[in-house]
Scaffold this motif. Sequence first.
Motif, PDB file in Angstrom:
ATOM      1  N   ALA A 107     -21.128   5.115  17.830  1.00  8.34           N
ATOM      2  CA  ALA A 107     -22.427   4.726  17.257  1.00  8.34           C
ATOM      3  C   ALA A 107     -23.355   5.927  17.154  1.00  8.34           C
ATOM      4  N   ALA A 108     -23.324   6.783  18.176  1.00 10.57           N
ATOM      5  CA  ALA A 108     -24.149   7.995  18.160  1.00 10.57           C
ATOM      6  C   ALA A 108     -23.714   8.914  17.023  1.00 10.57           C
ATOM      7  N   LEU A 109     -22.403   9.012  16.814  1.00 11.80           N
ATOM      8  CA  LEU A 109     -21.902   9.842  15.714  1.00 11.80           C
ATOM      9  C   LEU A 109     -22.350   9.305  14.355  1.00 11.80           C
TER      10      LEU A 109
ATOM     11  N   VAL B 266     -15.137   2.550  30.018  1.00 11.76           N
ATOM     12  CA  VAL B 266     -14.437   3.463  29.103  1.00 11.76           C
ATOM     13  C   VAL B 266     -14.643   2.991  27.666  1.00 11.76           C
ATOM     14  N   ALA B 267     -14.434   1.705  27.425  1.00  9.00           N
ATOM     15  CA  ALA B 267     -14.632   1.158  26.080  1.00  9.00           C
ATOM     16  C   ALA B 267     -16.095   1.262  25.663  1.00  9.00           C
ATOM     17  N   ALA B 268     -17.007   0.962  26.583  1.00 10.50           N
ATOM     18  CA  ALA B 268     -18.434   1.051  26.268  1.00 10.50           C
ATOM     19  C   ALA B 268     -18.805   2.468  25.863  1.00 10.50           C
ATOM     20  N   HIS B 269     -18.350   3.459  26.620  1.00 12.49           N
ATOM     21  CA  HIS B 269     -18.636   4.869  26.312  1.00 12.49           C
ATOM     22  C   HIS B 269     -18.091   5.227  24.940  1.00 12.49           C
ATOM     23  N   LYS B 270     -16.861   4.805  24.663  1.00 14.77           N
ATOM     24  CA  LYS B 270     -16.236   5.094  23.371  1.00 14.77           C
ATOM     25  C   LYS B 270     -17.086   4.554  22.222  1.00 14.77           C
ATOM     26  N   TRP B 271     -17.498   3.275  22.308  1.00 13.79           N
ATOM     27  CA  TRP B 271     -18.250   2.672  21.208  1.00 13.79           C
ATOM     28  C   TRP B 271     -19.646   3.248  21.089  1.00 13.79           C
ATOM     29  N   PHE B 272     -20.287   3.548  22.209  1.00 14.25           N
ATOM     30  CA  PHE B 272     -21.601   4.201  22.147  1.00 14.25           C
ATOM     31  C   PHE B 272     -21.466   5.593  21.534  1.00 14.25           C
TER      32      PHE B 272
ATOM     33  N   ALA C  77     -27.958   4.962  21.147  1.00 12.02           N
ATOM     34  CA  ALA C  77     -26.598   4.956  21.699  1.00 12.02           C
ATOM     35  C   ALA C  77     -26.372   6.170  22.594  1.00 12.02           C
ATOM     36  N   VAL C  78     -27.055   7.265  22.307  1.00 12.17           N
ATOM     37  CA  VAL C  78     -26.915   8.484  23.113  1.00 12.17           C
ATOM     38  C   VAL C  78     -27.370   8.214  24.545  1.00 12.17           C
ATOM     39  N   ALA C  79     -28.527   7.580  24.688  1.00 14.38           N
ATOM     40  CA  ALA C  79     -29.062   7.302  26.032  1.00 14.38           C
ATOM     41  C   ALA C  79     -28.165   6.338  26.795  1.00 14.38           C
ATOM     42  N   LEU C  80     -27.670   5.311  26.114  1.00 13.02           N
ATOM     43  CA  LEU C  80     -26.804   4.356  26.793  1.00 13.02           C
ATOM     44  C   LEU C  80     -25.451   4.968  27.139  1.00 13.02           C
ATOM     45  N   ARG C  81     -24.944   5.824  26.269  1.00 12.19           N
ATOM     46  CA  ARG C  81     -23.690   6.530  26.581  1.00 12.19           C
ATOM     47  C   ARG C  81     -23.873   7.373  27.835  1.00 12.19           C
ATOM     48  N   GLN C  82     -25.011   8.059  27.956  1.00 18.14           N
ATOM     49  CA  GLN C  82     -25.277   8.869  29.147  1.00 18.14           C
ATOM     50  C   GLN C  82     -25.410   7.995  30.392  1.00 18.14           C
ATOM     51  N   GLU C  83     -26.044   6.844  30.243  1.00 20.12           N
ATOM     52  CA  GLU C  83     -26.186   5.930  31.377  1.00 20.12           C
ATOM     53  C   GLU C  83     -24.821   5.430  31.851  1.00 20.12           C
ATOM     54  N   VAL C  84     -23.979   5.060  30.909  1.00 21.62           N
ATOM     55  CA  VAL C  84     -22.631   4.600  31.247  1.00 21.62           C
ATOM     56  C   VAL C  84     -21.840   5.740  31.880  1.00 21.62           C
ATOM     57  N   ALA C  85     -21.959   6.938  31.315  1.00 18.73           N
ATOM     58  CA  ALA C  85     -21.224   8.096  31.840  1.00 18.73           C
ATOM     59  C   ALA C  85     -21.605   8.399  33.290  1.00 18.73           C
TER      60      ALA C  85
END
Length: 88
Positions: free
Chosen positions: A50-52, A41-47, A58-66
């Motif tokens: 960062a994407a914003l 949850v924290a990782a997704h939030k920070w990614f 950060a977009v790709a890593l956010r998707q991977e975490v999601a």
Amino acid sequence: MFQGTFDLETATPVDASALSDVLFERGIYWASGRSGIVDLVAAHKWFNLAALKGRKDAVALRQEVAGQMSDAEISVAQREARAWVTAH
């Protein structure tokens, strides 16, 4: 790569003008379990933050975490990101 530890009790908050790299590193910190705990949850939030700020990877890593999270967890992460933006 950094091999030390962070003392989150004495860490200062991330400023709203922080570089996307700092936000990205916070995502890496929680996604990798550097603290001893993986917090998706924290990782997704920070990614997300960062994407914003323009960090494209950060977009790709956010998707991977999601992909490892439930819809409810993703909702919590998105709420926390919006709250951070609002507060800063």
